[in-house]
Design a protein around this motif. Structure first.
Motif, PDB file in Angstrom:
ATOM      1  N   ILE A  41     -48.436 -40.252   3.529  1.00  0.00           N
ATOM      2  CA  ILE A  41     -47.808 -40.242   2.203  1.00  0.00           C
ATOM      3  C   ILE A  41     -46.536 -41.098   2.203  1.00  0.00           C
ATOM      4  CG2 ILE A  41     -46.603 -38.759   0.553  1.00  0.00           C
ATOM      5  CD1 ILE A  41     -48.656 -36.613   1.214  1.00  0.00           C
ATOM      6  N   GLY A  42     -45.763 -40.969   3.274  1.00  0.00           N
ATOM      7  CA  GLY A  42     -44.539 -41.772   3.371  1.00  0.00           C
ATOM      8  C   GLY A  42     -44.861 -43.251   3.348  1.00  0.00           C
ATOM      9  N   PHE A  43     -45.879 -43.596   4.075  1.00  0.00           N
ATOM     10  CA  PHE A  43     -46.301 -44.997   4.122  1.00  0.00           C
ATOM     11  C   PHE A  43     -46.665 -45.501   2.727  1.00  0.00           C
ATOM     12  CE2 PHE A  43     -49.463 -48.306   5.286  1.00  0.00           C
ATOM     13  CZ  PHE A  43     -48.657 -49.058   6.116  1.00  0.00           C
ATOM     14  N   MET A  44     -47.454 -44.673   2.050  1.00  0.00           N
ATOM     15  CA  MET A  44     -47.887 -45.062   0.703  1.00  0.00           C
ATOM     16  C   MET A  44     -46.709 -45.186  -0.244  1.00  0.00           C
ATOM     17  SD  MET A  44     -51.433 -42.957   0.540  1.00  0.00           S
ATOM     18  CE  MET A  44     -51.126 -42.246  -1.004  1.00  0.00           C
ATOM     19  N   ILE A  45     -45.791 -44.246  -0.140  1.00  0.00           N
ATOM     20  CA  ILE A  45     -44.612 -44.299  -1.019  1.00  0.00           C
ATOM     21  C   ILE A  45     -43.822 -45.581  -0.765  1.00  0.00           C
ATOM     22  CG2 ILE A  45     -42.351 -43.228  -1.410  1.00  0.00           C
ATOM     23  CD1 ILE A  45     -43.695 -40.531  -1.019  1.00  0.00           C
ATOM     24  N   ALA A  46     -43.659 -45.899   0.512  1.00  0.00           N
ATOM     25  CA  ALA A  46     -42.879 -47.093   0.850  1.00  0.00           C
ATOM     26  C   ALA A  46     -43.533 -48.344   0.288  1.00  0.00           C
ATOM     27  CB  ALA A  46     -42.749 -47.201   2.367  1.00  0.00           C
ATOM     28  N   ILE A  47     -44.854 -48.419   0.448  1.00  0.00           N
ATOM     29  CA  ILE A  47     -45.556 -49.618  -0.055  1.00  0.00           C
ATOM     30  C   ILE A  47     -45.453 -49.693  -1.573  1.00  0.00           C
ATOM     31  CG2 ILE A  47     -47.834 -50.647  -0.347  1.00  0.00           C
ATOM     32  CD1 ILE A  47     -48.459 -49.796   2.468  1.00  0.00           C
ATOM     33  N   GLN A  48     -45.617 -48.551  -2.199  1.00  0.00           N
ATOM     34  CA  GLN A  48     -45.516 -48.522  -3.653  1.00  0.00           C
ATOM     35  C   GLN A  48     -44.118 -48.951  -4.090  1.00  0.00           C
ATOM     36  OE1 GLN A  48     -47.652 -48.133  -5.829  1.00  0.00           O
ATOM     37  NE2 GLN A  48     -46.654 -47.481  -7.715  1.00  0.00           N
ATOM     38  N   PHE A  49     -43.148 -48.484  -3.356  1.00  0.00           N
ATOM     39  CA  PHE A  49     -41.761 -48.826  -3.646  1.00  0.00           C
ATOM     40  C   PHE A  49     -41.552 -50.337  -3.569  1.00  0.00           C
ATOM     41  CE2 PHE A  49     -37.266 -49.154  -2.337  1.00  0.00           C
ATOM     42  CZ  PHE A  49     -36.697 -48.493  -3.409  1.00  0.00           C
ATOM     43  N   ARG A  50     -42.087 -50.888  -2.490  1.00  0.00           N
ATOM     44  CA  ARG A  50     -41.953 -52.349  -2.307  1.00  0.00           C
ATOM     45  C   ARG A  50     -42.655 -53.109  -3.412  1.00  0.00           C
ATOM     46  NH1 ARG A  50     -40.764 -54.817   2.559  1.00  0.00           N
ATOM     47  NH2 ARG A  50     -42.135 -56.472   1.864  1.00  0.00           N
ATOM     48  N   THR A  51     -43.826 -52.583  -3.794  1.00  0.00           N
ATOM     49  CA  THR A  51     -44.608 -53.303  -4.806  1.00  0.00           C
ATOM     50  C   THR A  51     -43.919 -53.272  -6.161  1.00  0.00           C
ATOM     51  OG1 THR A  51     -46.564 -52.545  -3.651  1.00  0.00           O
ATOM     52  CG2 THR A  51     -46.903 -53.477  -5.823  1.00  0.00           C
ATOM     53  N   GLU A  92     -40.006 -55.245  -7.316  1.00  0.00           N
ATOM     54  CA  GLU A  92     -39.910 -56.700  -7.167  1.00  0.00           C
ATOM     55  C   GLU A  92     -38.556 -57.140  -7.681  1.00  0.00           C
ATOM     56  OE1 GLU A  92     -42.780 -59.390  -6.711  1.00  0.00           O
ATOM     57  OE2 GLU A  92     -42.753 -57.824  -5.183  1.00  0.00           O
TER      58      GLU A  92
END
Lengths: 247, 120
Positions: free
Chosen positions: A20-30, A33
């Protein structure tokens, strides 16, 4: 037993938490912008447009100057000595017969007389004297370029008999019929040539040798190949510039 | 209890350091998957506190919810209806409920603990 269960539970919790943390981080990055907002007001926009217009104008001017330069170079090239020399060389080459020539003209087809073949007479070679005579006649009627059996005739061409073979500059005419291609100055000249060749005297001479000259006038232009051999000039020397003066 | 928190932090760090970026079109799917994951996580914590935790339910719920949410969003995109809003709504409501239950349980635990210590 309970301890093992607890550890297992913790492990799965941790793994899923990592995912979940990984997904949150990626979503955050996406999503995050770097957003660049346009905060310019009307006057700033006008200023920018002005700047861009000036740039465009400058570029157009540059293009224009470059084009002018190209044109200048071209005219200079046209009038330069080098180009004159090149042109002269081309002209001389054409005159000497080193280039392929295309133009209006006629084709003379030399073929054996069929009637004599039926009787059983063997048709011998076309004699060099006859060919010479024909070429002379053609030249008299203002033919510009001549090729016999696709062998270009030039000023130094010799037509002679070597061991009973008629040779034109080393090219032997072995089989009949063959073609003589003639190019005149222009379409009008070709017409004239055609009319004159219809009543030519050398055609009669050919008939004596059991050969018939058929004059064909093609619709379009005909092409005569370039002289293939090297032109050897034995008894000529270039002028010594020192002695001849520096004109 | 601190291990899952550590896992969350590790995951965030991992995600920030890897140069993975999801393209704009799939950002929707990922957001809904994140929501589903969070919902499952809090559901798990609640179940743990209520002593009705089942590992199979937890793990399968995590993956199933994510897939369901993503496919719902996908269907919505193709039907021209914002179906992912339904998933967002459902997960959001459940998230709030779960957190509320967790808060109440923790509160009662805390107060009972306090009473115990006061009694002692």
């Amino acid at each position: 037993m309970k301890n093992v269960d607890k550890r297992k539970k913790n492990l799965s919790f941790t793994l899923i938490a990592i995912v979940i943390g990984f997904m949150i981080a990626i979503q955050f990055r996406t999503v995050k912008e770097p957003e660049v907002r346009d905060t310019r007001d009307t006057w700033q926009l006008r200023d920018d447009i002005l700047k861009q217009n000036e740039l465009q104008l400058k570029l157009i001017r540059e293009v224009q100057s470059h084009e002018a330069k190209i044109a200048q170079y071209e005219t200079e090239l046209k009038h330069s000595k080098e180009q004159v020399l090149r042109d002269t060389l081309e002209e001389l080459k054409e005159e000497a017969g080193l280039t392929e020539v295309t133009g209006y003209g006629i084709i003379l087809s030399i073929e054996p007389v069929m009637e004599d073949l039926l009787i059983g007479k063997t048709v011998s070679n076309v004699s060099p004297d006859l060919l010479k005579r024909l070429v002379n006649e053609l030249n008299m009627y203002e033919a510009s370029h001549i090729a016999i059996d696709n062998q270009r005739l030039i000023n130094t061409t010799v037509i002679r008999d070597i061991n009973n073979e008629t040779k034109i500059d080393g090219h032997s005419i072995k089989k009949l019929p063959f073609e003589i291609k003639v190019i005149a100055e222009d379409a009008k000249g070709a017409e004239k040539l055609y009319n004159r060749m219809q009543v030519s005297k050398s055609a009669d001479e050919f008939f004596v040798d059991n050969l018939r000259v058929k004059v064909i006038k093609p619709e379009g232009k005909i092409t005569i190949p370039a002289y293939q051999n090297a032109i050897r000039i034995r008894d000529m020397k270039p002028v010594d510039p020192e002695k001849g003066g520096n004109s | 209890m601190w291990l899952p928190v550590l896992g969350l932090i590790i995951g965030v760090i991992l995600g920030l350091f890897t140069e993975i970026k999801v393209s704009e079109e799939y950002a929707n799917y990922l957001s809904i998957a994140v929501l589903a994951g969070l919902d499952t996580l809090f559901g798990g914590i609640r179940a743990q506190l209520q002593n009705i935790y089942d590992e199979k339910v937890f793990v399968s719920g995590f993956f199933f919810n994510i897939v369901l949410a993503a496919s719902l969003a996908f269907l919505g995109v193709h039907l021209g209806v914002d179906l992912y809003l339904a998933a967002v709504f459902a997960f959001g409501v459940r998230l709030f409920q779960n957190i509320a239950v967790i808060r109440r349980i923790l509160l009662t635990k805390w107060t009972s603990n306090k009473e115990k210590t006061e009694k002692n």
